[in-house]
Design a protein around this motif. Structure first.
Motif, PDB file in Angstrom:
ATOM      1  N   SER A   1      -9.973 -24.237   5.353  1.00 31.00           N
ATOM      2  CA  SER A   1     -11.130 -24.291   4.468  1.00 31.00           C
ATOM      3  C   SER A   1     -11.450 -25.750   4.185  1.00 31.00           C
ATOM      4  CB  SER A   1     -10.854 -23.555   3.163  1.00 31.00           C
ATOM      5  OG  SER A   1     -11.913 -23.755   2.248  1.00 31.00           O
ATOM      6  N   LEU A   2     -12.724 -26.080   4.229  1.00 37.99           N
ATOM      7  CA  LEU A   2     -13.162 -27.455   3.998  1.00 37.99           C
ATOM      8  C   LEU A   2     -13.639 -27.683   2.569  1.00 37.99           C
ATOM      9  CD1 LEU A   2     -15.069 -28.055   7.349  1.00 37.99           C
ATOM     10  CD2 LEU A   2     -12.736 -28.705   6.756  1.00 37.99           C
ATOM     11  N   ALA A   3     -13.507 -26.673   1.709  1.00 42.59           N
ATOM     12  CA  ALA A   3     -13.886 -26.845   0.300  1.00 42.59           C
ATOM     13  C   ALA A   3     -12.855 -27.720  -0.401  1.00 42.59           C
ATOM     14  CB  ALA A   3     -13.988 -25.498  -0.391  1.00 42.59           C
ATOM     15  N   PRO A   4     -13.265 -28.577  -1.326  1.00 46.79           N
ATOM     16  CA  PRO A   4     -12.297 -29.380  -2.081  1.00 46.79           C
ATOM     17  C   PRO A   4     -11.356 -28.480  -2.885  1.00 46.79           C
ATOM     18  CG  PRO A   4     -14.552 -30.187  -2.409  1.00 46.79           C
ATOM     19  CD  PRO A   4     -14.657 -28.868  -1.711  1.00 46.79           C
ATOM     20  N   THR A   5     -10.158 -28.961  -3.114  1.00 50.81           N
ATOM     21  CA  THR A   5      -9.221 -28.214  -3.965  1.00 50.81           C
ATOM     22  C   THR A   5      -9.836 -28.059  -5.357  1.00 50.81           C
ATOM     23  OG1 THR A   5      -7.332 -29.101  -2.744  1.00 50.81           O
ATOM     24  CG2 THR A   5      -6.903 -28.174  -4.935  1.00 50.81           C
ATOM     25  N   TYR A   6      -9.933 -26.820  -5.821  1.00 49.35           N
ATOM     26  CA  TYR A   6     -10.658 -26.573  -7.069  1.00 49.35           C
ATOM     27  C   TYR A   6      -9.806 -26.879  -8.288  1.00 49.35           C
ATOM     28  CZ  TYR A   6     -13.036 -24.259 -10.884  1.00 49.35           C
ATOM     29  OH  TYR A   6     -13.658 -24.000 -12.091  1.00 49.35           O
ATOM     30  N   LYS A   7     -10.415 -27.617  -9.210  1.00 49.69           N
ATOM     31  CA  LYS A   7      -9.832 -27.846 -10.524  1.00 49.69           C
ATOM     32  C   LYS A   7     -10.933 -27.665 -11.556  1.00 49.69           C
ATOM     33  CE  LYS A   7      -6.281 -31.154  -9.046  1.00 49.69           C
ATOM     34  NZ  LYS A   7      -5.742 -32.537  -9.209  1.00 49.69           N
ATOM     35  N   ALA A   8     -10.665 -26.850 -12.565  1.00 48.51           N
ATOM     36  CA  ALA A   8     -11.664 -26.645 -13.614  1.00 48.51           C
ATOM     37  C   ALA A   8     -11.952 -27.968 -14.309  1.00 48.51           C
ATOM     38  CB  ALA A   8     -11.175 -25.616 -14.629  1.00 48.51           C
ATOM     39  N   PRO A   9     -13.202 -28.221 -14.673  1.00 48.45           N
ATOM     40  CA  PRO A   9     -13.529 -29.482 -15.356  1.00 48.45           C
ATOM     41  C   PRO A   9     -12.714 -29.640 -16.625  1.00 48.45           C
ATOM     42  CG  PRO A   9     -15.521 -28.328 -14.694  1.00 48.45           C
ATOM     43  CD  PRO A   9     -14.391 -27.384 -14.455  1.00 48.45           C
ATOM     44  N   THR A  10     -12.256 -30.841 -16.845  1.00 48.23           N
ATOM     45  CA  THR A  10     -11.455 -31.116 -18.037  1.00 48.23           C
ATOM     46  C   THR A  10     -12.339 -31.752 -19.107  1.00 48.23           C
ATOM     47  OG1 THR A  10     -10.827 -33.280 -17.144  1.00 48.23           O
ATOM     48  CG2 THR A  10      -9.363 -31.419 -16.701  1.00 48.23           C
TER      49      THR A  10
END
Length: 474
Positions: A22-31
């Motif tokens: 997968s080429l999507a960035p590693t997801y992190k919820a906005p802090t």
């Protein structure tokens, strides 16, 4: 033939090995830097952190223990057209997510084409023994399977699922908002009924005072000025009552619209039963991020935007798919299933962008910008939610103090009114003192009742700001 089959098998094996790519960035919820506790404090100190397992109470309005409010809320859930529209939108979002899921599976179609056709006598390369009119019967199956080596389809599916989840949160948010509107209007209606009761009681008192003044005027004890003051006071109180009734009509119409009934036929009888202010626990959990559906929806849209970056990036790479054909064809006679009439084809198909005038680069930049936009909306929603909790906590604290002071003013004004009337009957004061005392008493009672209504409405605002009450069982 065998080397070709081995090449095809190797291609499929490589595709299966790359299925997890997968080429999507590693997801992190906005802090967002938030304080560990709210500034506004309860009676027992600051709030504690939330338990993530807590869920929204579906019937939070039962905190007010009013059967009529409960019935109206149930009617809203069944008949409100805006809520029905939000539900339909959610169903559409789920259906669209289902469409995207179909891309993960092979697409197989069947076709049949019985034809009677004629070919041109001047057709290029036509043989001399070929008939001009002939039959052509064809039936077969076609297969197409996108191998999705770079996660384009899987990221589309992830984005679609997240958008469907956000739509579900939108539905919950719309439901909560409508429930808040109904509870707020119902509290307003209840307060207007209480004001009507106060004014009706004052009218009785003013009527008796007017009769007393008229008797004293006819007995040459009171002046005509006293009489006109008493008449003016009674008329002014009647005008206030008329205004309250007008406000009640508008509030009743708005409630009828919310519960799905025409304002022309919807009616609610006046109630003399005051609503009780819910008791707020001394230690409330900070449940904003876990329970508020608008914040959850904003977070899911950030996730979807992150997945769409992967979709845009995958467009730069070769798209591999597997195609196949299987069927039979005859010239009008014979079996389509006969060995000699069969046809088949199987092989990979590769599409690679060479030149697109900057379209793919623009798509990727758009996807990244949309992610930043969604993240900013999420942060804005969290900040708004914190403000709403702080606002309503401050309102409850300040209104409680103000209501206590106003209650003292009511008690003093009522005592002054009694003293003024007794003194007037004894001839110690003129009627102006009576009018002043009665007016002050009435206005103090109306202000106190308005403060009580605002306290109740602030408590509704706090409940909704927390996502539905103090805990899952509220």
């Amino acid at each position: 033939m065998r080397p070709r089959l081995e090449t095809l098998a190797a291609t499929v094996a490589m595709a299966l090995a790359l299925q997890g790519c997968s080429l999507a960035p590693t997801y992190k919820a906005p802090t967002l830097d938030l304080p560990a506790q709210y500034r506004e404090q309860t009676s027992d100190g600051p709030w504690h952190l939330a338990n993530p397992a807590q869920q929204i109470s579906t019937q939070w309005w039962q905190l007010y223990q009013d059967p009529r409010l409960n019935d109206l809320q149930q009617q809203l859930l069944k008949a409100n057209p805006d809520l029905a529209a939000a539900l339909a939108h959610f169903d559409a979002a789920q259906a669209y997510a289902g469409q995207l899921h179909a891309g993960l599976f092979p697409q197989i179609t069947a076709s049949a084409q019985p034809l009677r056709q004629r070919q041109s006598e001047d057709k290029p390369l036509r043989g001399s023994n070929q008939p001009s009119v002939y039959n052509s019967n064809t039936a077969g199956f076609a297969l197409n399977f996108d191998l999705d080596l770079w996660g384009r389809i899987r990221n589309q599916v992830a984005a679609g699922d997240a958008q469907a989840q956000a739509s579900g949160d939108d539905l919950a948010s719309a439901r909560l908002s409508l429930q808040q509107q109904l509870a707020t209007l119902y509290i307003q209606l209840n307060g207007l009924d209480a004001q009507s009761t106060i004014l009706a009681s004052s009218l009785d008192d003013y009527g008796q005072a007017l009769q007393l003044t008229r008797d004293r005027y006819e007995g040459a004890i009171a002046s005509e000025l006293d009489l006109t003051r008493a008449q003016s006071q009674l008329a002014e109180a009647q005008a206030q009552l008329d205004d309250v009734r007008a406000q009640r009509n508008l509030t009743e119409h708005a409630i009828g619209e919310l519960v799905g009934e025409p304002a022309s036929v919807f009616q609610l009888k006046a109630s003399n039963q005051p609503l009780g202010l819910p008791s707020i626990p001394g230690a409330l959990p900070s449940t904003l991020l876990q329970r508020r559906p608008d914040i959850s929806a904003a977070e899911r849209r950030v996730f979807a935007a992150n997945a769409n970056i992967g979709v845009a990036r995958a467009a730069w790479y070769p798209d591999f798919s597997l195609t196949g054909l299987l069927g039979g064809q005859t010239a009008g006679s014979g079996s389509l299933l006969a060995a000699g009439n069969r046809y088949w084809a199987l092989g990979p198909l590769v599409n690679l962008p060479i030149f697109d005038g900057g379209r793919l680069d623009a798509n990727e930049r758009q996807a990244k910008a949309e992610f930043e936009e969604a993240a900013a909306h999420y942060r804005s929603q969290v900040l708004r939610a914190v403000r709403e909790v702080e606002d309503n906590l401050a309102q409850l604290r300040d209104l409680k103090r103000e209501a206590g002071d106003e209650q003292a003013a009511v008690d003093a004004a009522q005592h002054t009114q009694t003293l003024a009337m007794n003194s007037y009957e004894a001839g110690a004061v003129n009627y102006l003192d009576v009018v002043t005392a009665q007016t002050s008493a009435l206005q103090a009672q109306l202000r106190l009742q308005t403060l009580q209504t605002r306290q109740l409405q602030a408590s509704v605002g706090l409940v909704v700001a927390l996502g539905g009450g103090w805990n899952g069982g509220s």
